[in-house]
Design a protein around this motif. Structure first.
Motif, short mmCIF file in Angstrom:
data_model
loop_
_atom_site.label_atom_id
_atom_site.label_comp_id
_atom_site.label_asym_id
_atom_site.label_seq_id
_atom_site.Cartn_x
_atom_site.Cartn_y
_atom_site.Cartn_z
N MET A 56 0.86 -1.17 0.00
CA MET A 56 0.00 0.00 0.00
C MET A 56 0.90 1.22 0.00
SD MET A 56 -3.26 1.13 2.21
CE MET A 56 -3.71 2.85 2.46
N LEU A 57 0.71 2.08 -0.97
CA LEU A 57 1.52 3.27 -1.15
C LEU A 57 0.70 4.51 -0.84
CD1 LEU A 57 3.06 2.31 -4.62
CD2 LEU A 57 3.93 1.71 -2.36
N ALA A 58 1.18 5.30 0.10
CA ALA A 58 0.56 6.60 0.38
C ALA A 58 1.40 7.67 -0.30
CB ALA A 58 0.50 6.84 1.88
N TRP A 59 0.77 8.49 -1.13
CA TRP A 59 1.48 9.52 -1.89
C TRP A 59 1.00 10.88 -1.44
CZ3 TRP A 59 1.33 10.17 -7.95
CH2 TRP A 59 2.55 10.74 -8.38
N GLU A 60 1.91 11.69 -0.89
CA GLU A 60 1.57 12.99 -0.36
C GLU A 60 1.91 14.09 -1.36
OE1 GLU A 60 3.23 13.71 3.45
OE2 GLU A 60 2.38 11.91 4.35
N SER A 61 1.02 15.06 -1.51
CA SER A 61 1.25 16.18 -2.42
C SER A 61 2.09 17.24 -1.72
CB SER A 61 -0.08 16.77 -2.91
OG SER A 61 -0.85 17.24 -1.81
N THR A 62 3.25 16.80 -1.24
CA THR A 62 4.18 17.65 -0.51
C THR A 62 5.61 17.30 -0.91
OG1 THR A 62 4.36 16.09 1.33
CG2 THR A 62 2.65 17.77 1.50
N VAL A 63 6.55 18.13 -0.49
CA VAL A 63 7.97 17.81 -0.57
C VAL A 63 8.51 17.79 0.85
CG1 VAL A 63 10.23 18.51 -1.44
CG2 VAL A 63 8.20 18.90 -2.83
N TRP A 64 9.06 16.66 1.24
CA TRP A 64 9.56 16.52 2.61
C TRP A 64 10.91 17.18 2.78
CZ3 TRP A 64 8.58 10.51 2.83
CH2 TRP A 64 7.19 10.29 2.79
N THR A 65 11.15 17.74 3.95
CA THR A 65 12.41 18.40 4.24
C THR A 65 13.53 17.40 4.49
OG1 THR A 65 11.12 20.15 5.31
CG2 THR A 65 13.50 20.16 5.69
N GLU A 66 13.22 16.33 5.23
CA GLU A 66 14.24 15.34 5.57
C GLU A 66 13.87 13.99 4.97
OE1 GLU A 66 13.24 18.14 8.88
OE2 GLU A 66 12.19 16.40 8.10
N ARG A 67 14.87 13.14 4.82
CA ARG A 67 14.64 11.80 4.32
C ARG A 67 13.60 11.07 5.18
NH1 ARG A 67 19.30 9.54 1.32
NH2 ARG A 67 20.73 11.26 0.91
N HIS A 68 12.73 10.39 4.51
CA HIS A 68 11.71 9.55 5.15
C HIS A 68 10.84 10.34 6.14
CE1 HIS A 68 13.99 6.59 3.13
NE2 HIS A 68 14.93 6.45 4.04
N HIS A 69 10.73 11.65 5.89
CA HIS A 69 9.83 12.50 6.70
C HIS A 69 10.18 12.43 8.18
CE1 HIS A 69 5.44 14.17 6.24
NE2 HIS A 69 6.34 15.12 6.33
N GLU A 70 11.45 12.47 8.46
CA GLU A 70 11.94 12.22 9.82
C GLU A 70 11.31 13.13 10.85
OE1 GLU A 70 16.15 12.01 12.32
OE2 GLU A 70 16.16 12.28 10.15
N ASN A 71 11.24 14.42 10.57
CA ASN A 71 10.68 15.38 11.53
C ASN A 71 9.35 15.96 11.08
OD1 ASN A 71 12.80 15.36 13.55
ND2 ASN A 71 14.09 16.26 11.96
N TYR A 72 8.76 15.35 10.07
CA TYR A 72 7.42 15.73 9.62
C TYR A 72 7.32 17.17 9.11
CZ TYR A 72 6.00 11.43 12.02
OH TYR A 72 5.89 10.14 12.43
N THR A 73 8.41 17.72 8.57
CA THR A 73 8.34 19.05 7.99
C THR A 73 8.31 18.92 6.47
OG1 THR A 73 10.76 19.26 8.08
CG2 THR A 73 9.47 20.19 9.91
N GLU A 74 7.62 19.85 5.82
CA GLU A 74 7.31 19.68 4.40
C GLU A 74 6.83 20.98 3.78
OE1 GLU A 74 2.75 18.18 5.31
OE2 GLU A 74 4.33 16.72 5.03
N THR A 75 6.78 21.01 2.47
CA THR A 75 6.14 22.09 1.72
C THR A 75 4.97 21.53 0.93
OG1 THR A 75 8.09 23.52 1.49
CG2 THR A 75 6.42 23.68 -0.22
N GLN A 76 3.83 22.19 1.02
CA GLN A 76 2.64 21.77 0.29
C GLN A 76 2.73 22.21 -1.17
OE1 GLN A 76 0.12 20.05 1.70
NE2 GLN A 76 0.82 20.19 3.82
N LEU A 77 2.38 21.33 -2.09
CA LEU A 77 2.27 21.73 -3.49
C LEU A 77 0.94 22.40 -3.77
CD1 LEU A 77 3.85 18.74 -5.44
CD2 LEU A 77 4.92 20.78 -4.50
N GLY A 78 -0.08 22.07 -2.99
CA GLY A 78 -1.39 22.69 -3.15
C GLY A 78 -2.31 21.86 -4.04
#
Length: 366
Positions: free
Chosen positions: A127-149
């Motif tokens: 099961m693949l979850a695809w987020e419309s964001t760009v993560w700041t750290e590898r594997h979303h380590e600290n849950y920070t990101e930029t939204q594409l909208g």
């Protein structure tokens, strides 16, 4: 993942980097799949399972439910090794492995069906979850990101460089996969992703791109947190039965974590959202507990064990639940927020539940 509880403010990034195919957090991630690279090998093999318990074309098992988990990457960047180690602990192979991706396009997090996923997918469902964001750290380590909208996804702005190359990868894989676009979508509005109407438009656009490119091996899972304080918003976010194969919910017993104080049994933590989804969204779709877990009771270690051993009996009273995916990652470094079942009473209870016959169905190879 439990977004509303653990996300910190998104850091500033230049989205133009994404469109140019550059990994935002840099490193040796390699080129984006949009610029080239080998497509996955066709993983569909063997004959489909037969009999009354065989899954249908939407990967819904005829009996019981799938038993799955989200397992984090290890420090060496491997997913396969921690999954295999986890299976050894629990005394069985997972039916389903759940992974998460951003839309950076880099080979570490932005490329759907990594080599490890393909390896694990030979004998398991993905099961693949695809987020419309760009993560700041590898594997979303600290849950920070930029939204594409969502409005940008809906407009087709990112089709050529980001979306279409990944759809082609999924199509080449051949074997059916479960797929979730922006899981826990009700928690994303306050993060700046857009409005409910924009999400529905983005979801339908993505769905249509898959159809137009012939990726018919994707089974669509619409996933919400299931927090009933967002009930009206969840109704507005539903794309419609035509676009959804499964409905997913992410509910936990946090107990002493995230400012909660009441202990919820497995049934107490899941039943309200289960009933609400059937009544207010759709009673026709199979349901997935796409994330579930319990925090420990530090004063009573065996309480966590009992939470898991209760599952087989309770889940038989929730016949629409056809898959369960454990979230095996702590939400913080605090011991009271450790949602894993890696050791002790939690492991014992989870292991016992997973060996129940309800979770022993033939896994498809196509």
């Amino acid at each position: 993942m439990p977004r509303g509880q653990v996300y910190t403010a998104a850091v500033l990034m230049v989205v133009a980097l994404l469109v140019a195919g550059i990994a935002v957090w840099g490193g040796d991630a390699g080129t984006t799949s949009g610029k080239g690279g080998d497509l996955p090998a066709d993983a569909a093999s063997g004959a489909s399972p037969t009999g009354s318990c065989a899954p249908d074309e939407r990967l819904v098992p005829g009996c019981g439910a799938w038993w799955g988990a989200y397992i984090p990457y290890d420090e060496d960047g491997s997913l396969a090794e921690p999954v295999l180690a986890f299976e050894k602990k629990i005394g069985r192979k997972l039916d389903l492995v759940y992974t998460y991706h951003d839309m950076s396009g880099n080979k570490v997090d932005g490329e759907l069906l990594t080599e490890d996923e393909q390896q694990l997918g030979r004998e398991r469902m993905l099961m693949l979850a695809w987020e419309s964001t760009v993560w700041t750290e590898r594997h979303h380590e600290n849950y920070t990101e930029t939204q594409l909208g969502w409005k940008n996804i809906a407009s087709g702005k990112h089709d050529k460089e980001i979306i279409d190359p990944q759809i082609r990868r999924l199509k080449a894989y051949g074997k059916k996969v479960l797929f979730s676009f922006d899981q826990e979508v009700d928690a994303r509005i306050k993060e700046g992703a857009g409005t409910p109407a924009e999400y529905v438009a983005a979801y339908r656009h993505l769905y249509q791109r898959f159809q137009e490119l012939g990726a018919d091996n994707v089974v669509w899972v619409w996933t919400v947190s299931g927090y009933l304080g967002s009930a009206e918003v969840m109704k507005q976010l539903y794309p419609g039965d035509t676009y959804v194969d499964w409905i997913g919910m992410d509910q936990y017993n946090y107990f002493g974590c995230h400012d909660t104080t009441d202990w919820k049994t497995f049934e107490d933590s899941q039943r309200p959202t289960y009933d609400w989804l059937l009544e207010n969204i759709s009673a026709k779709k199979p349901l997935m507990m796409a994330e579930f877990a319990t925090a420990p009771d530090l004063a009573d270690a065996d309480r966590q064990r009992g939470w898991y051993t209760e599952i087989p009996e309770v889940i038989r009273t929730m016949p629409r639940v056809k898959a369960m995916v454990h979230w095996n990652r702590p939400t913080s470094e605090e011991r009271r927020c450790d949602l894993t079942v890696n050791e002790g009473p939690a492991l014992a209870g989870y292991r016992e539940a997973g060996l129940d016959s309800w979770f022993r169905q033939p896994v498809p190879t196509r």
